[in-house]
Motif scaffolding. Structure first.
Motif, mmCIF file in Angstrom:
data_model
loop_
_atom_site.group_PDB
_atom_site.id
_atom_site.type_symbol
_atom_site.label_atom_id
_atom_site.label_comp_id
_atom_site.label_asym_id
_atom_site.label_seq_id
_atom_site.Cartn_x
_atom_site.Cartn_y
_atom_site.Cartn_z
ATOM 1 N N ALA A 1 93.467 32.495 -84.943
ATOM 2 C CA ALA A 1 93.336 33.665 -84.088
ATOM 3 C C ALA A 1 94.728 34.281 -83.970
ATOM 4 O O ALA A 1 95.699 33.566 -83.726
ATOM 5 N N VAL A 2 94.837 35.586 -84.199
ATOM 6 C CA VAL A 2 96.131 36.257 -84.039
ATOM 7 C C VAL A 2 95.907 37.565 -83.282
ATOM 8 O O VAL A 2 94.786 38.041 -83.174
ATOM 9 N N ASP A 3 96.997 38.127 -82.753
ATOM 10 C CA ASP A 3 96.846 39.401 -82.068
ATOM 11 C C ASP A 3 96.917 40.548 -83.075
ATOM 12 O O ASP A 3 97.149 40.348 -84.264
ATOM 13 N N LYS A 4 96.741 41.772 -82.559
ATOM 14 C CA LYS A 4 96.643 42.932 -83.431
ATOM 15 C C LYS A 4 97.940 43.151 -84.216
ATOM 16 O O LYS A 4 97.921 43.491 -85.398
ATOM 17 N N GLU A 5 99.071 42.903 -83.545
ATOM 18 C CA GLU A 5 100.363 43.154 -84.191
ATOM 19 C C GLU A 5 100.516 42.274 -85.434
ATOM 20 O O GLU A 5 100.940 42.745 -86.486
ATOM 21 N N LEU A 6 100.198 40.997 -85.288
ATOM 22 C CA LEU A 6 100.340 40.102 -86.434
ATOM 23 C C LEU A 6 99.295 40.419 -87.506
ATOM 24 O O LEU A 6 99.597 40.376 -88.697
ATOM 25 N N LYS B 1 86.944 40.638 -84.719
ATOM 26 C CA LYS B 1 88.017 41.602 -84.493
ATOM 27 C C LYS B 1 88.361 41.758 -83.024
ATOM 28 O O LYS B 1 89.406 42.271 -82.670
ATOM 29 N N PRO C 1 87.944 40.014 -78.940
ATOM 30 C CA PRO C 1 89.179 40.583 -78.395
ATOM 31 C C PRO C 1 90.430 40.242 -79.208
ATOM 32 O O PRO C 1 91.443 40.890 -79.009
ATOM 33 N N SER C 2 90.385 39.256 -80.076
ATOM 34 C CA SER C 2 91.514 38.997 -80.965
ATOM 35 C C SER C 2 90.985 38.928 -82.389
ATOM 36 O O SER C 2 89.777 38.872 -82.597
ATOM 37 N N PHE C 3 91.895 38.922 -83.335
ATOM 38 C CA PHE C 3 91.476 38.796 -84.729
ATOM 39 C C PHE C 3 91.345 37.325 -85.091
ATOM 40 O O PHE C 3 92.270 36.556 -84.863
ATOM 41 N N VAL C 4 90.188 36.965 -85.617
ATOM 42 C CA VAL C 4 90.004 35.588 -86.066
ATOM 43 C C VAL C 4 89.680 35.651 -87.545
ATOM 44 O O VAL C 4 88.832 36.443 -87.957
#
Lengths: 482, 211
Positions: free
Chosen positions: B197-202, B183, B185-188
């Motif tokens: 890997a995506v950012d929080k918004e996606l 979770k 620093p990015s969501f994997v």
């Protein structure tokens, strides 16, 4: 593969596609069916093309698109994706057997690189061994010394100078070819003996890192930080390349998705990312003074974040979004690394070599017209303002055209004891923030256009001196002795 | 207690008056309709010169009707997996059963969805304002999923087409298995055989259902 799209019984996507196909009169570079499907998915590019080509039927086409959309709960893109996915699932069920998965060593290692607690030390190790040791010390040190000092200075340059003395009768033209700043003696030498090896070594490391699948992991580690400066994790690739050659990295900003990100990346590359040539100079100047080195790194790091943050606030446009596949970690294959490195070096050389030749022509003109003497004098005032001896102005101007010359200037000043610790830090900060070289300037103009490219360069010119001024002021006031 | 027909009239009025922001609605055709009269007698609507408006009481009731209807739709699509074209019909019947209290349970169960499957907003209920009370959820945001728990994507809710397209490109589509790996620093996460890997918004566009 062709598939029929289904959708509700009373209205299928196929029906809409057929209707649109009948209305499309012009011919396109892709099939009418593809055009129709793209129109249904709100593709802006294709909509503009169709608007231009189908002036008679555009209203009817739009009516069909609207009608189709009204029949579906979700955007048609979504509906199509769902149907395709179903189709794929059916095929996979028939054709593929999937083994039960276990978390193996590779996956464990992958998690270690992505967890910030272990990932950041791993990153530092990669930077130290890959960039500092291999590219910096071996490539930019040992190999460059041999190519430049031995091959060019001892054999090639004397040969060309002699040949020119026989063939070219006019002194001015001779200067252009083989003079102190000549196209062959400076431009070609600089490109072949200095930049080529550094970049080749850098590309070897980069290809290895790339092939292991490490870059997406680095991107995901850094995305949060980069978002604050208006970039996404994807920008990590040009930024890492910038440590090799900022000119090449500026070229690679083409891979960033929006204009806004490309501009921010170009500014940061020109301003706060020291290229390998700059790193070489700075390491040599500050190498024996860890405290000064730390202050320099801290200031440049802060400027990177601060300017990035400011530009992201000023420039209009959407926040970037980050998504990237994280491939499994793999052992890079040597033949792949060689092929890639070769292709990149070739491509880089074709793009860069003309810029270096152009730079030597500029210097030739500058010296010939006494414009340089004038500019050196012009620079004296700001150089004194940032607390450096006036002699350093020559180093700054020539450093812009010829990095080793600028560096040598600073070395000499340093050797004669003209620079104290604070002045060393100040000159290194100014040198780092200052445009790295004329090739970078030309690339900024080429990639971003005259207005933006020139704007960025003028901004950096003033900004680098202002920061150096402030740093000098603060360090002197605090009575820091380094 | 309102009849089904009456509730539907209120829902239609909510759509016209509140969501489309019309001042009032012309009902000259329905002037003598019994239902309209009853709604007016019960003080849900106000009729003047064939123009109908919702009273405060009517507005509150209409909001709840719409909420029940759209929650029912979500329930059918996300949990019961009923095909889209049947959803409206089924929800029309079901919503009337979801009375006070029951709609809250469904809302909690679904993780307080913000829109119906057709993309229209679901009016907030009391439970949405006070999300802390939520018991164990079945439908939740991907970001709320525990690490390494297996789940299935239930639906996507993107703010814009571009974001939706990115998620589709990744292949994170409804009914696909998903497992969150990291979770910060990015969501994997892992979808099928691939990791992304995506950012929080996606990541906040993806809703999942625990397996």
């Amino acid at each position: 593969m062709a598939m029929d799209y289904k959708g509700p019984i009373e209205y299928s996507i196929e029906l809409a596609v057929e209707k649109i196909c009948d209305l499309l009169k012009a011919s396109y570079f892709i099939s009418k069916r593809s055009v129709a499907l793209l129109l249904l998915q709100d593709d802006e590019e294709i909509r503009e093309i169709v608007r231009k080509n189908e002036s008679d039927t555009i209203d009817d086409i739009q009516k069909v698109v609207k009608e189709a959309k009204a029949h579906f709960a979700n955007p048609i893109t979504y509906e199509l994706a769902l149907e395709r996915q179903n189709e794929v699932r059916l095929i996979i069920e028939k054709a593929v057997k999937i083994k039960k998965e276990t978390i193996e060593l590779r996956e464990r290692l992958s998690r270690l690189t992505m967890n910030p607690i272990t990932g950041i030390p791993i990153l530092l190790l990669v930077l130290y061994w890959g960039l500092y040791k291999f590219v910096g010390q071996f490539g930019a040190g040992t190999v460059v010394n041999f190519l430049e000092g031995t091959i060019f200075e001892k054999y090639l340059n004397p040969f060309f100078i002699k040949a020119a003395a026989h063939i070219v009768p006019w002194r001015i033209l001779r200067e252009l070819l083989v003079g102190e700043y000549g196209v062959i003696t400076l431009g070609l030498r600089y490109a072949v003996a200095l930049i080529l090896p550094i970049v080749t070594f850098f590309f070897i490391v980069f290809s290895i890192i790339e092939d292991t699948g490490y870059l997406p992991r680095l991107a995901m580690l850094i995305d949060r930080t980069f978002k604050k400066i208006g970039l996404s994790g994807r920008a990590v690739i040009p930024m890492v390349l910038g440590f090799g050659c900022a000119t090449m990295a500026t070229m690679v900003t083409r891979t960033l998705p929006t204009k806004r990100e490309r501009i921010i990346a170009t500014i940061l590359l020109s301003l706060a990312i020291p290229c390998s040539a700059q790193m070489g100079v700075i390491l040599a100047l500050l190498g024996g003074n860890p405290k000064a080195m730390l202050i320099w790194a801290g200031i440049v790091g802060l400027i990177f974040l601060f300017v990035g943050y400011l530009t992201s606030k000023i420039l209009p446009g959407e926040r970037p979004s980050f998504y990237m596949e994280v491939p499994p970690l793999r052992m890079p294959s040597i033949s792949n690394v060689i092929t890639k490195t070769f292709a990149r070096v070739k491509w880089y050389f074709i793009e860069i070599l003309p810029l270096f030749l152009l730079a030597s022509i500029f210097i030739w003109l500058g010296v010939l017209s006494h414009l340089f003497d004038f500019m050196v004098n012009l620079l004296k005032k700001p150089v004194e303002l940032i607390g450096l001896p006036a002699e350093a102005s020559k180093a700054f101007l020539f450093g812009f055209f010829r990095r080793d010359y600028g560096a040598a200037g600073l070395y000499d000043l340093n050797k004669h004891g003209l620079l104290n610790g604070v002045q060393l830090v100040v000159s290194c900060v100014a040198l780092t923030l200052f445009l790295p070289c004329i090739a970078q300037f030309l690339m900024n103009v080429k990639e971003r256009g005259w207005k933006t490219g020139l704007g960025i360069s003028v901004f950096i010119l003033f900004f680098s001196f202002s920061v150096a001024f402030v740093v000098n002021f603060i360090l002197t006031r605090l009575g820091v002795i380094l | 207690m309102l009849t089904d027909r009456e509730e539907e009239i209120l829902e239609a009025l909510w759509g016209e008056l509140v969501e489309k922001k019309n001042q009032s609605c012309d009902i000259s055709v329905l002037k003598d309709d019994d239902i309209i009269k009853r709604l007016s007698d019960l003080d849900y609507v106000e009729i003047r010169n064939s123009q109908i408006k919702l009273t405060n009481k009517g507005r509150e009731e209409a909001k709840n009707c719409v909420r029940r209807h759209r929650l029912a739709e979500r329930l059918f699509v996300d949990v019961l997996d009923i095909k889209k074209r049947l959803v409206h019909e089924a929800s029309c019947k079901f919503e009337h059963l979801l009375h006070k209290g029951l709609d809250e349970n469904v809302c909690i169960l679904l993780g307080h969805p913000r829109t119906c499957p057709h993309g229209r907003p679901i009016p907030e209920g009391d439970c949405c304002k006070d999300v802390k009370r939520v018991p164990k959820k079945i439908i939740m945001l991907l970001s709320e999923l525990e690490l390494n728990k297996k789940a299935t994507i239930s639906h996507l809710e993107a703010q814009n087409q571009a974001m939706l397209q990115k998620i589709i490109a990744i292949g994170a589509l409804p009914n696909t298995g998903i497992r969150l790996i990291q979770k910060f620093p990015s969501f994997v996460f892992q979808v099928g055989k691939s990791q992304f890997a995506v950012d929080k918004e996606l990541a906040s566009c993806i809703y999942v259902r625990l397996d």
